[in-house]
Design a protein around this motif. Structure first.
Motif, PDB file in Angstrom:
ATOM      1  N   THR A  19      -4.006  -0.738   4.910  1.00 47.15           N
ATOM      2  CA  THR A  19      -3.814   0.828   4.931  1.00 47.15           C
ATOM      3  C   THR A  19      -2.253   1.107   5.010  1.00 47.15           C
ATOM      4  O   THR A  19      -1.907   2.109   5.283  1.00 47.15           O
ATOM      5  CB  THR A  19      -4.374   1.415   6.250  1.00 47.15           C
ATOM      6  OG1 THR A  19      -4.025   0.748   7.290  1.00 47.15           O
ATOM      7  CG2 THR A  19      -6.085   1.130   6.182  1.00 47.15           C
ATOM      8  N   GLU A  20      -1.366   0.083   5.088  1.00 44.06           N
ATOM      9  CA  GLU A  20       0.065   0.471   4.854  1.00 44.06           C
ATOM     10  C   GLU A  20       0.844  -0.241   3.901  1.00 44.06           C
ATOM     11  O   GLU A  20       1.532  -1.284   3.871  1.00 44.06           O
ATOM     12  CB  GLU A  20       0.704   0.090   6.141  1.00 44.06           C
ATOM     13  CG  GLU A  20       2.085   0.607   6.213  1.00 44.06           C
ATOM     14  CD  GLU A  20       3.106   0.067   7.462  1.00 44.06           C
ATOM     15  OE1 GLU A  20       2.709  -0.063   8.579  1.00 44.06           O
ATOM     16  OE2 GLU A  20       4.039  -0.479   6.896  1.00 44.06           O
ATOM     17  N   GLU A  21       0.277  -0.245   2.440  1.00 45.22           N
ATOM     18  CA  GLU A  21       0.517  -0.959   1.313  1.00 45.22           C
ATOM     19  C   GLU A  21       1.518  -0.106   0.361  1.00 45.22           C
ATOM     20  O   GLU A  21       1.523   1.220   0.639  1.00 45.22           O
ATOM     21  CB  GLU A  21      -0.396  -1.272   0.733  1.00 45.22           C
ATOM     22  CG  GLU A  21      -1.516  -1.710   1.500  1.00 45.22           C
ATOM     23  CD  GLU A  21      -1.280  -2.794   2.674  1.00 45.22           C
ATOM     24  OE1 GLU A  21      -0.644  -3.981   2.083  1.00 45.22           O
ATOM     25  OE2 GLU A  21      -1.488  -2.717   3.899  1.00 45.22           O
ATOM     26  N   LEU A 187       3.204   7.951   9.862  1.00 49.78           N
ATOM     27  CA  LEU A 187       4.937   7.933  10.360  1.00 49.78           C
ATOM     28  C   LEU A 187       5.074   6.523  10.187  1.00 49.78           C
ATOM     29  O   LEU A 187       5.149   5.678  11.034  1.00 49.78           O
ATOM     30  CB  LEU A 187       4.945   8.322  11.786  1.00 49.78           C
ATOM     31  CG  LEU A 187       6.293   8.749  12.094  1.00 49.78           C
ATOM     32  CD1 LEU A 187       6.797   9.996  11.320  1.00 49.78           C
ATOM     33  CD2 LEU A 187       6.441   8.887  13.810  1.00 49.78           C
ATOM     34  N   HIS A 188       5.881   6.184   9.083  1.00 47.29           N
ATOM     35  CA  HIS A 188       6.364   5.002   8.593  1.00 47.29           C
ATOM     36  C   HIS A 188       7.925   4.670   9.182  1.00 47.29           C
ATOM     37  O   HIS A 188       8.584   5.699   8.892  1.00 47.29           O
ATOM     38  CB  HIS A 188       6.156   4.491   7.110  1.00 47.29           C
ATOM     39  CG  HIS A 188       6.117   3.297   6.691  1.00 47.29           C
ATOM     40  ND1 HIS A 188       7.543   2.751   6.325  1.00 47.29           N
ATOM     41  CD2 HIS A 188       5.419   2.276   6.477  1.00 47.29           C
ATOM     42  CE1 HIS A 188       7.495   1.670   6.008  1.00 47.29           C
ATOM     43  NE2 HIS A 188       6.408   1.104   5.999  1.00 47.29           N
ATOM     44  N   PRO A 189       8.222   3.400   9.205  1.00 43.86           N
ATOM     45  CA  PRO A 189       9.467   3.162   9.393  1.00 43.86           C
ATOM     46  C   PRO A 189      10.464   3.516   8.450  1.00 43.86           C
ATOM     47  O   PRO A 189      10.074   3.559   7.296  1.00 43.86           O
ATOM     48  CB  PRO A 189       9.670   1.694   9.819  1.00 43.86           C
ATOM     49  CG  PRO A 189       8.420   1.310  10.446  1.00 43.86           C
ATOM     50  CD  PRO A 189       7.345   2.232   9.445  1.00 43.86           C
ATOM     51  N   GLY A 240       2.094   2.279  12.319  1.00 41.57           N
ATOM     52  CA  GLY A 240       1.884   0.787  12.101  1.00 41.57           C
ATOM     53  C   GLY A 240       2.499  -0.136  13.266  1.00 41.57           C
ATOM     54  O   GLY A 240       2.899   0.374  14.316  1.00 41.57           O
ATOM     55  N   HIS A 241       2.359  -1.441  12.749  1.00 41.19           N
ATOM     56  CA  HIS A 241       3.202  -2.410  13.803  1.00 41.19           C
ATOM     57  C   HIS A 241       2.712  -2.368  15.167  1.00 41.19           C
ATOM     58  O   HIS A 241       3.430  -2.255  16.028  1.00 41.19           O
ATOM     59  CB  HIS A 241       4.635  -2.450  13.490  1.00 41.19           C
ATOM     60  CG  HIS A 241       4.970  -2.183  12.106  1.00 41.19           C
ATOM     61  ND1 HIS A 241       5.233  -0.878  11.677  1.00 41.19           N
ATOM     62  CD2 HIS A 241       4.983  -2.944  11.154  1.00 41.19           C
ATOM     63  CE1 HIS A 241       5.604  -0.842  10.248  1.00 41.19           C
ATOM     64  NE2 HIS A 241       5.143  -2.117   9.945  1.00 41.19           N
ATOM     65  N   MET A 242       1.271  -2.418  15.233  1.00 38.17           N
ATOM     66  CA  MET A 242       0.783  -2.307  16.493  1.00 38.17           C
ATOM     67  C   MET A 242       1.027  -1.020  17.428  1.00 38.17           C
ATOM     68  O   MET A 242       1.443  -1.362  18.561  1.00 38.17           O
ATOM     69  CB  MET A 242       0.830  -3.709  17.041  1.00 38.17           C
ATOM     70  CG  MET A 242      -0.437  -4.413  17.762  1.00 38.17           C
ATOM     71  SD  MET A 242      -1.569  -4.725  16.385  1.00 38.17           S
ATOM     72  CE  MET A 242      -2.686  -3.322  16.924  1.00 38.17           C
ATOM     73  N   MET A 313      -1.880  -4.617   5.833  1.00 29.04           N
ATOM     74  CA  MET A 313      -1.165  -6.012   5.472  1.00 29.04           C
ATOM     75  C   MET A 313       0.233  -5.688   5.371  1.00 29.04           C
ATOM     76  O   MET A 313       1.119  -6.632   5.983  1.00 29.04           O
ATOM     77  CB  MET A 313      -1.740  -6.495   4.008  1.00 29.04           C
ATOM     78  CG  MET A 313      -0.939  -7.821   3.365  1.00 29.04           C
ATOM     79  SD  MET A 313      -1.361  -8.348   2.052  1.00 29.04           S
ATOM     80  CE  MET A 313      -2.538  -9.452   2.784  1.00 29.04           C
ATOM     81  N   ASP A 314       0.741  -4.574   4.826  1.00 24.64           N
ATOM     82  CA  ASP A 314       2.305  -4.387   4.629  1.00 24.64           C
ATOM     83  C   ASP A 314       2.750  -5.078   3.346  1.00 24.64           C
ATOM     84  O   ASP A 314       3.721  -5.471   2.968  1.00 24.64           O
ATOM     85  CB  ASP A 314       3.143  -4.446   5.742  1.00 24.64           C
ATOM     86  CG  ASP A 314       4.226  -3.775   5.882  1.00 24.64           C
ATOM     87  OD1 ASP A 314       4.370  -2.804   4.827  1.00 24.64           O
ATOM     88  OD2 ASP A 314       5.267  -3.725   6.635  1.00 24.64           O
ATOM     89  N   TYR A 315       1.913  -4.886   2.298  1.00 22.91           N
ATOM     90  CA  TYR A 315       2.057  -5.429   1.036  1.00 22.91           C
ATOM     91  C   TYR A 315       2.995  -4.451   0.557  1.00 22.91           C
ATOM     92  O   TYR A 315       3.163  -3.496   0.540  1.00 22.91           O
ATOM     93  CB  TYR A 315       0.878  -5.477   0.106  1.00 22.91           C
ATOM     94  CG  TYR A 315       1.339  -5.932  -1.298  1.00 22.91           C
ATOM     95  CD1 TYR A 315       1.056  -7.269  -1.686  1.00 22.91           C
ATOM     96  CD2 TYR A 315       1.537  -4.891  -2.299  1.00 22.91           C
ATOM     97  CE1 TYR A 315       1.209  -7.646  -2.886  1.00 22.91           C
ATOM     98  CE2 TYR A 315       1.898  -5.554  -3.543  1.00 22.91           C
ATOM     99  CZ  TYR A 315       1.820  -6.805  -3.985  1.00 22.91           C
ATOM    100  OH  TYR A 315       1.983  -7.126  -5.313  1.00 22.91           O
TER     101      TYR A 315
HETATM  102 MN    MN Z   1       5.627  -0.983   5.704  1.00 20.81          MN
END
Ligand code: MN
Ligand code: 1DF
Length: 356
Positions: A19-21, A187-189, A240-242, A313-315
């Motif tokens: 979900t964060e690709e 809300l992504h970095p 993301g990122h826990m 995964m953060d592909y």
């Molecule tokens: Mn990312």
């Protein structure tokens, strides 16, 4: 970086929905190149995309190849790692590094490119709507177009926009539109703003290793303490990122928030409807992007609920097949594992349910 077929994750009873690709169309990289060629380029941006776009390192080359592709390269990588579906967003900082005019003009193009790719690969790709917070009204309209014309059901915002935060009511038209259209905001970095980057950058800690989490966690907290979630109680924010470590902070946040409000120390910290931990449980959804760690995932499930923790995964930034094996092997109730990998994402992104 390539995955031998023998190492492919096994068939499992759930679909793996990541979900964060990320993706980056060449048209956006062309704009980035113009920004990077200018004299006073943002230091965080230069050190992030400026690096990946020019470094000959294997990591950078792999990332650029993955970002640019929305067809066979990406699908091969998904097949190699057992990822059934990618929820794809314009890579950070997206349009948010651009000046307002350029950002507003380019955003629909970026969304159209992604929507086309989803049409080519409807069972493998799901798209997120990019917006330009530089123009909140245009962003609100793009959310509507993304939902009604492009069939997308979520929004990506790469944290701060030129050092400004969504806790500022001038951005709340975006929250209003997201709440009205039932589109969660991821809300992504972003690279750290110049006002905070130096102590991180000096030590090489500004990026995904630590700075991203600090700044995005700060952003999420600013949204909570601003009272925005009392105004928009149905708004859902994905981090993301826990959860950018916020679940681990929750006790202290609750205690110190209450104590600070009571002391009337800051005009910017007024009484609000809930405790920080309560907003996390009602308005936040957390992905494990970058953190393939059973203990942290279980702690977060226990804290905000199994229906609020999703797989990512953060592909192509963290393309690691071993992590899929690790997550498949988690000692976890089968229904909870299915929620983590599949059904939460189906609900949150309105992806039609399908069997694995
Ligand atoms: Mn990312
Ligand atoms: C990195 C990591 C870059 C993530 C990203 O977008 C990103 C990185 C530019 O490692 O430099 O989305 N991440 O989410 O962890």
């Amino acid at each position: 970086m390539s995955t031998p077929a023998a190492n492919r994750p096994a068939q499992v009873p759930y679909r793996r929905i990541a979900t964060e690709e990320a993706f980056a169309p060449q048209e956006m990289l062309d704009i980035y190149n113009k920004i990077l060629a200018k004299g006073d380029v943002d230091i965080g941006f230069k050190n992030l995309m400026g690096f990946y776009m020019s470094s000959p390192s294997e990591r950078a080359q792999h990332i650029m190849r993955g970002l640019l592709d929305l067809d066979q390269v990406r699908i091969q990588h998904m097949d190699d790692t057992g990822v059934d579906v990618q929820v794809i967003a314009l890579t950070s900082p997206g349009v948010q590094i651009m000046d307002k005019e350029t950002a507003v003009a380019f955003t629909p193009t970026a969304n159209d490119i992604l929507a086309e790719a989803v049409r080519r690969h409807p069972t493998r790709f799901v798209g997120m709507i990019a917006v330009a917070p530089q123009d909140p009204s245009a962003a609100a309209k793009e959310i509507e177009r993304g939902v009604n014309k492009l069939g997308m059901n979520s929004v990506v915002i790469n944290s701060h926009t030129h050092g400004e935060y969504l806790s500022d009511p001038k951005f709340w038209e975006i929250f209003e539109a997201a709440e009205a259209h039932d589109t969660p905001i991821y809300l992504h970095p972003n690279a750290l703003p110049k006002s905070m980057i130096m102590p991180f950058l000096e030590a090489g800690l500004d990026g995904a290793i630590y700075g991203f989490g600090v700044e995005t966690g700060l952003h999420a907290l600013r949204i909570m303490t601003s009272g925005a979630l009392d105004r928009f109680p149905k708004l859902q924010i994905i981090i993301g990122h826990m959860g950018e470590a916020l679940p681990f902070w929750a006790y202290r946040l609750d205690y110190m928030h209450a104590a600070t409000v009571k002391s009337k120390r800051y005009d910017s910290m007024k009484p609000i409807g809930k405790k920080p931990s309560e907003y996390m449980k009602s308005n936040f959804i957390i992905t494990n992007s970058g953190v393939a760690w059973e203990q942290a995932i279980k702690f977060t499930q226990d804290f905000i609920g199994v229906d609020r923790v999703m797989y990512a995964m953060d592909y192509p930034y963290q393309f690691a097949v071993e992590e899929v094996h690790t997550l498949d092997a988690m000692k976890m109730d089968a229904a909870d594992k299915m929620a983590f990998f599949q059904t939460n994402a189906e609900r949150v992104f309105k992806i039609p349910h399908a069997k694995a």
